[in-house]
Motif scaffolding. Structure first.
Motif, PDB file in Angstrom:
ATOM      1  N   ALA A   1      76.451  50.731  32.166  1.00 41.58           N
ATOM      2  CA  ALA A   1      77.302  49.777  32.880  1.00 41.58           C
ATOM      3  C   ALA A   1      78.741  50.263  32.851  1.00 41.58           C
ATOM      4  N   ILE A   2      79.524  49.768  33.808  1.00 36.81           N
ATOM      5  CA  ILE A   2      80.911  50.186  33.907  1.00 36.81           C
ATOM      6  C   ILE A   2      81.759  49.001  34.339  1.00 36.81           C
TER       7      ILE A   2
ATOM      8  N   ALA B   1      76.832  39.486  28.928  1.00 39.89           N
ATOM      9  CA  ALA B   1      76.269  40.677  28.304  1.00 39.89           C
ATOM     10  C   ALA B   1      75.997  41.739  29.355  1.00 39.89           C
ATOM     11  N   TYR B   2      76.642  42.882  29.203  1.00 41.96           N
ATOM     12  CA  TYR B   2      76.509  43.931  30.215  1.00 41.96           C
ATOM     13  C   TYR B   2      75.106  44.518  30.251  1.00 41.96           C
ATOM     14  N   SER B   3      74.364  44.384  29.157  1.00 42.70           N
ATOM     15  CA  SER B   3      73.047  45.001  29.095  1.00 42.70           C
ATOM     16  C   SER B   3      71.915  44.069  29.524  1.00 42.70           C
ATOM     17  N   SER B   4      72.242  42.834  29.842  1.00 40.92           N
ATOM     18  CA  SER B   4      71.202  41.886  30.245  1.00 40.92           C
ATOM     19  C   SER B   4      71.067  41.862  31.763  1.00 40.92           C
ATOM     20  N   ARG B   5      69.838  41.993  32.226  1.00 38.07           N
ATOM     21  CA  ARG B   5      69.623  41.977  33.678  1.00 38.07           C
ATOM     22  C   ARG B   5      69.969  40.606  34.264  1.00 38.07           C
TER      23      ARG B   5
ATOM     24  N   TYR C   1      76.300  52.377  27.382  1.00 38.91           N
ATOM     25  CA  TYR C   1      75.052  53.092  27.580  1.00 38.91           C
ATOM     26  C   TYR C   1      73.971  52.591  26.640  1.00 38.91           C
ATOM     27  N   ALA C   2      72.746  52.674  27.114  1.00 36.98           N
ATOM     28  CA  ALA C   2      71.615  52.475  26.229  1.00 36.98           C
ATOM     29  C   ALA C   2      71.542  53.662  25.274  1.00 36.98           C
ATOM     30  N   ASP C   3      71.066  53.414  24.067  1.00 35.52           N
ATOM     31  CA  ASP C   3      70.970  54.486  23.078  1.00 35.52           C
ATOM     32  C   ASP C   3      70.111  55.640  23.587  1.00 35.52           C
ATOM     33  N   SER C   4      69.099  55.329  24.376  1.00 37.24           N
ATOM     34  CA  SER C   4      68.157  56.346  24.834  1.00 37.24           C
ATOM     35  C   SER C   4      68.782  57.349  25.808  1.00 37.24           C
ATOM     36  N   VAL C   5      69.915  57.000  26.410  1.00 38.67           N
ATOM     37  CA  VAL C   5      70.518  57.899  27.390  1.00 38.67           C
ATOM     38  C   VAL C   5      71.912  58.372  26.974  1.00 38.67           C
ATOM     39  N   LYS C   6      72.404  57.845  25.879  1.00 40.31           N
ATOM     40  CA  LYS C   6      73.756  58.188  25.443  1.00 40.31           C
ATOM     41  C   LYS C   6      73.867  59.688  25.214  1.00 40.31           C
TER      42      LYS C   6
END
Length: 125
Positions: free
Chosen positions: A50-51, A105-109, A60-65
């Motif tokens: 997200a930005i 929350a930036y990480s919540s859809r 970033y999600a941990d999986s793509v950081k």
């Protein structure tokens, strides 16, 4: 009418790179937080990156950081996702999303108001 149109997906070998783009229209782009999510077959849609409005803050999600980079060009009403060191586990439909409300929350859809139709990314081993 708000439209978010993703492009840039495709088939790539493991270790390769792709750059996704999301062109926005029908909204004040510079006043919207933008996010990328992905959904693999049989799995929930998950947060990728997200930005903030200005681009000054990224998440970033941990999986793509360390492998993915989100950026935006407010003059072009476009947000990007540069993906490198791609792995088969990155295979999914990638969605662009927008929201104007702050403090969510930036990480919540569920924080996002508008969604694109998605672009397929397939990483072969």
């Amino acid at each position: 009418q708000v439209q978010l149109v993703e492009s840039g997906g495709g088939l790539v070998q493991a270790g390769g790179s792709l750059r996704l783009s999301c062109a926005a229209s029908g909204l004040t782009f510079s006043r919207n937080y933008m996010g990328w999510f992905r959904q693999a077959p049989g799995k929930e849609r998950e947060f990728v990156a997200a930005i903030s409005w200005s681009g000054g803050s990224t998440y970033y999600a941990d999986s793509v950081k360390g492998r993915f980079t989100i950026s935006r060009d407010n003059a072009k009403n476009t947000v990007y996702l540069q993906m490198s060191s791609l792995q088969p586990s990155d295979t999914a439909v990638y969605y662009c999303a927008a929201r104007s409300r702050s403090g969510l929350a930036y990480s919540s859809r569920y924080s996002y108001d508008y969604w694109g139709r998605g672009t397929q990314v397939t990483v072969s081993s």
